[in-house]
Structures are given as C-alpha cells and as structure tokens.
Design a protein around this motif. Structure first.
Motif, mmCIF file in Angstrom:
data_model
loop_
_atom_site.group_PDB
_atom_site.id
_atom_site.type_symbol
_atom_site.label_atom_id
_atom_site.label_comp_id
_atom_site.label_asym_id
_atom_site.label_seq_id
_atom_site.Cartn_x
_atom_site.Cartn_y
_atom_site.Cartn_z
ATOM 1 N N PRO A 1 0.819 -1.229 0.000
ATOM 2 C CA PRO A 1 0.000 0.000 0.000
ATOM 3 C C PRO A 1 0.846 1.269 0.000
ATOM 4 O O PRO A 1 0.486 2.248 -0.650
ATOM 5 C CB PRO A 1 -0.808 -0.114 1.305
ATOM 6 N N MET A 2 1.993 1.225 0.720
ATOM 7 C CA MET A 2 2.873 2.399 0.752
ATOM 8 C C MET A 2 3.490 2.656 -0.625
ATOM 9 O O MET A 2 3.629 3.801 -1.050
ATOM 10 C CB MET A 2 3.996 2.196 1.771
ATOM 11 N N GLY A 3 3.849 1.580 -1.317
ATOM 12 C CA GLY A 3 4.393 1.701 -2.665
ATOM 13 C C GLY A 3 3.376 2.290 -3.630
ATOM 14 O O GLY A 3 3.717 3.140 -4.472
ATOM 15 N N ILE A 4 2.121 1.855 -3.502
ATOM 16 C CA ILE A 4 1.048 2.373 -4.374
ATOM 17 C C ILE A 4 0.833 3.862 -4.103
ATOM 18 O O ILE A 4 0.702 4.668 -5.029
ATOM 19 C CB ILE A 4 -0.252 1.566 -4.179
ATOM 20 N N LYS A 5 0.794 4.226 -2.803
ATOM 21 C CA LYS A 5 0.616 5.639 -2.440
ATOM 22 C C LYS A 5 1.781 6.487 -2.958
ATOM 23 O O LYS A 5 1.578 7.595 -3.458
ATOM 24 C CB LYS A 5 0.517 5.788 -0.914
ATOM 25 N N ALA A 6 3.005 5.951 -2.830
ATOM 26 C CA ALA A 6 4.180 6.670 -3.330
ATOM 27 C C ALA A 6 4.079 6.878 -4.834
ATOM 28 O O ALA A 6 4.361 7.972 -5.340
ATOM 29 C CB ALA A 6 5.452 5.892 -2.980
ATOM 30 N N MET A 7 3.641 5.839 -5.540
ATOM 31 C CA MET A 7 3.514 5.930 -7.002
ATOM 32 C C MET A 7 2.453 6.964 -7.393
ATOM 33 O O MET A 7 2.631 7.712 -8.360
ATOM 34 C CB MET A 7 3.175 4.551 -7.564
ATOM 35 N N GLU A 8 1.356 7.028 -6.629
ATOM 36 C CA GLU A 8 0.306 8.027 -6.901
ATOM 37 C C GLU A 8 0.864 9.443 -6.732
ATOM 38 O O GLU A 8 0.580 10.331 -7.554
ATOM 39 C CB GLU A 8 -0.879 7.824 -5.944
ATOM 40 N N GLN A 9 1.640 9.650 -5.666
ATOM 41 C CA GLN A 9 2.237 10.971 -5.428
ATOM 42 C C GLN A 9 3.268 11.319 -6.510
ATOM 43 O O GLN A 9 3.344 12.461 -6.951
ATOM 44 C CB GLN A 9 2.896 11.010 -4.043
ATOM 45 N N LEU A 10 4.034 10.320 -6.937
ATOM 46 C CA LEU A 10 5.022 10.556 -8.000
ATOM 47 C C LEU A 10 4.337 10.874 -9.323
ATOM 48 O O LEU A 10 4.844 11.671 -10.107
ATOM 49 C CB LEU A 10 5.936 9.335 -8.152
ATOM 50 N N LYS A 11 3.182 10.264 -9.538
ATOM 51 C CA LYS A 11 2.422 10.557 -10.769
ATOM 52 C C LYS A 11 1.938 12.012 -10.755
ATOM 53 O O LYS A 11 1.955 12.684 -11.782
ATOM 54 C CB LYS A 11 1.238 9.599 -10.896
ATOM 55 N N LYS A 12 1.531 12.479 -9.575
ATOM 56 C CA LYS A 12 1.128 13.889 -9.461
ATOM 57 C C LYS A 12 2.317 14.810 -9.744
ATOM 58 O O LYS A 12 2.173 15.833 -10.417
ATOM 59 C CB LYS A 12 0.585 14.173 -8.056
ATOM 60 N N LEU A 13 3.487 14.449 -9.201
ATOM 61 C CA LEU A 13 4.700 15.242 -9.479
ATOM 62 C C LEU A 13 5.044 15.240 -10.962
ATOM 63 O O LEU A 13 5.650 16.179 -11.470
ATOM 64 C CB LEU A 13 5.892 14.677 -8.700
ATOM 65 N N ASN A 14 4.654 14.164 -11.644
ATOM 66 C CA ASN A 14 4.910 14.008 -13.078
ATOM 67 C C ASN A 14 3.799 14.638 -13.918
ATOM 68 O O ASN A 14 3.709 14.417 -15.122
ATOM 69 C CB ASN A 14 5.048 12.515 -13.411
ATOM 70 N N HIS A 15 2.922 15.426 -13.254
ATOM 71 C CA HIS A 15 1.806 16.126 -13.912
ATOM 72 C C HIS A 15 0.868 15.147 -14.637
ATOM 73 O O HIS A 15 0.333 15.465 -15.701
ATOM 74 C CB HIS A 15 2.319 17.210 -14.868
ATOM 75 N N ASN A 16 0.714 13.933 -14.071
ATOM 76 C CA ASN A 16 -0.194 12.898 -14.598
ATOM 77 C C ASN A 16 0.062 12.534 -16.064
ATOM 78 O O ASN A 16 -0.855 12.161 -16.796
ATOM 79 C CB ASN A 16 -1.660 13.315 -14.416
ATOM 80 N N ARG A 17 1.319 12.664 -16.475
ATOM 81 C CA ARG A 17 1.672 12.267 -17.851
ATOM 82 C C ARG A 17 1.529 10.759 -17.992
ATOM 83 O O ARG A 17 1.712 10.013 -17.023
ATOM 84 C CB ARG A 17 3.113 12.661 -18.163
ATOM 85 N N PRO A 18 1.244 10.274 -19.212
ATOM 86 C CA PRO A 18 1.071 8.817 -19.395
ATOM 87 C C PRO A 18 2.371 8.026 -19.285
ATOM 88 O O PRO A 18 2.363 6.851 -18.951
ATOM 89 C CB PRO A 18 0.480 8.693 -20.806
ATOM 90 N N GLU A 19 3.530 8.672 -19.537
ATOM 91 C CA GLU A 19 4.809 7.948 -19.423
ATOM 92 C C GLU A 19 5.381 8.118 -18.017
ATOM 93 O O GLU A 19 5.196 9.151 -17.370
ATOM 94 C CB GLU A 19 5.821 8.406 -20.476
ATOM 95 N N ALA A 20 6.074 7.082 -17.549
ATOM 96 C CA ALA A 20 6.635 7.080 -16.199
ATOM 97 C C ALA A 20 7.818 8.037 -16.099
ATOM 98 O O ALA A 20 8.607 8.159 -17.026
ATOM 99 C CB ALA A 20 7.076 5.665 -15.823
#
Length: 198
Positions: free
Chosen positions: A109-128
């Motif tokens: 769950p912590m990894g999923i939450k971290a990934m969600e926050q990183l996606k926000k930092l990435n401006h929700n772009r489709p590429e990682a």
C-alpha cells in the motif's frame, strides 16, 4: 492488463483440461489448494501481526524515525526529482522500511501511495518519470534484512530451521537491489544521451 492475463491463463487451462479429459483433477486441485491457501493465510496473519506489532513498538520508541533518517540521504540521491518534504518521500521511506523487514503486505500500500504521489509530481503524464521507474526497480528488488513472510511459510510447513534463510536472503536481496539500481541508472543515462542528440 494483468487481470486479462490471469483470466486468459485460467480459461486456457480449463479449456485444455476439458479437451484432454483432466477436469476431475482440476476440480480436485481447485478445492484442495483453495483450502490450503486459506489455511496458509491464517497462519501468516499471526506472524505478520507479530512483526507489525514489533514495528509499531519501534515506531513509538523512535527507532523507525532513526532508521528513516539513516535512509533519507540515500533516497534523496536516488530520487532527486522529489522535494524533501513531499508526501511521496514519506511513502517511499515507509515502503523501503517495510520491505527491509520482509513485510510485503505492509509495503505494497505504501508503494502504491508513493507511485500516486510521484504521478502527481509528473503532472499525470502517461509515461513514467525517472523517480517512478527507480521506485519500481527498488521495490521489486527490495533489500530485506528479515524475510518475515518466508520465515512464516517455512514455519507453517514444518521447517526444522525456518530462520536459516536470513543470511542468504540478505545476500540475494543486496545483490538484486544493487543490480536493479545500476541497470536503472544505466538506462536513465542512456535515455538522456539519446534525447541530447535528437
């Protein structure tokens, strides 16, 4: 996507069993291993509750904070795009510490939450982003000091020495973590060179 793969494998297995006349064995295996799976899960709950309790005691005593502070400088170098006080860094630290103690169920769950926050930092772009790829590499290889879940499974199946795996797990996960981070950095710099010459 993974759901389609699992469903596809299940359907192919059932069709193959029906064609070759092995449906009886499939039905027997489904009921036998479903029961065994439930029994195993209940056996693991006690071990996980124990180690989560130990982690809670360590947190209250301030040991987890000290451990987190020890890892913070390293994680700042691994995730330079993530601001120091951003929620993503907290989730990454929690994920790393849970993995250290072999608590995959707590780490996920912590990894999923971290990934969600990183996606926000990435401006929700489709590429990682670089940080998202690094987190995936780090989480997949996951350096483990105490393989709690594996010890629990070994105890459940009557291993004479369930903790014998600790040393080899530490060596193996250290090697995989170092390899994962080196490969991650290699491909990152390779991408940077390609973009530079475009």
């Amino acid at each position: 996507m993974i759901n389609y793969i699992w469903v596809g494998m299940f359907v192919i297995g059932l069709v193959y069993a029906a064609i070759t006349g092995h449906m009886e064995e499939v039905n027997e295996a489904i009921f036998k291993y479903a029961k065994e799976g439930v029994t195993l899960c209940f056996g693991l709950i006690f071990i996980l509750v124990f180690w989560l309790g130990i982690m809670k005691i360590a947190e209250v005593a301030g040991l987890l904070n000290k451990l987190a502070m020890g890892f913070k400088p390293l994680l700042k170098k691994l995730f330079p795009e993530v601001p120091e006080n951003h929620p993503a860094m907290g989730y990454i630290l929690s994920n790393t510490i849970a993995n250290l103690f072999g608590l995959g169920n707590a780490a996920t769950p912590m990894g999923i939450k971290a990934m969600e926050q990183l996606k926000k930092l990435n401006h929700n772009r489709p590429e990682a982003s670089r940080s998202m790829i690094t987190l995936l590499a780090l989480n997949t290889s996951s350096l483990t000091l105490i393989p709690t879940t594996v010890i629990a499974i070994r105890m459940k199946y009557g291993s004479a020495h369930p903790t014998d795996i600790v040393g080899t797990t530490l060596i193996a996960t250290t090697a995989t973590t170092v390899a994962a981070l080196l490969i991650d950095r290699y491909f990152y710099h390779r991408r940077q060179k390609k973009n530079k010459y475009k």
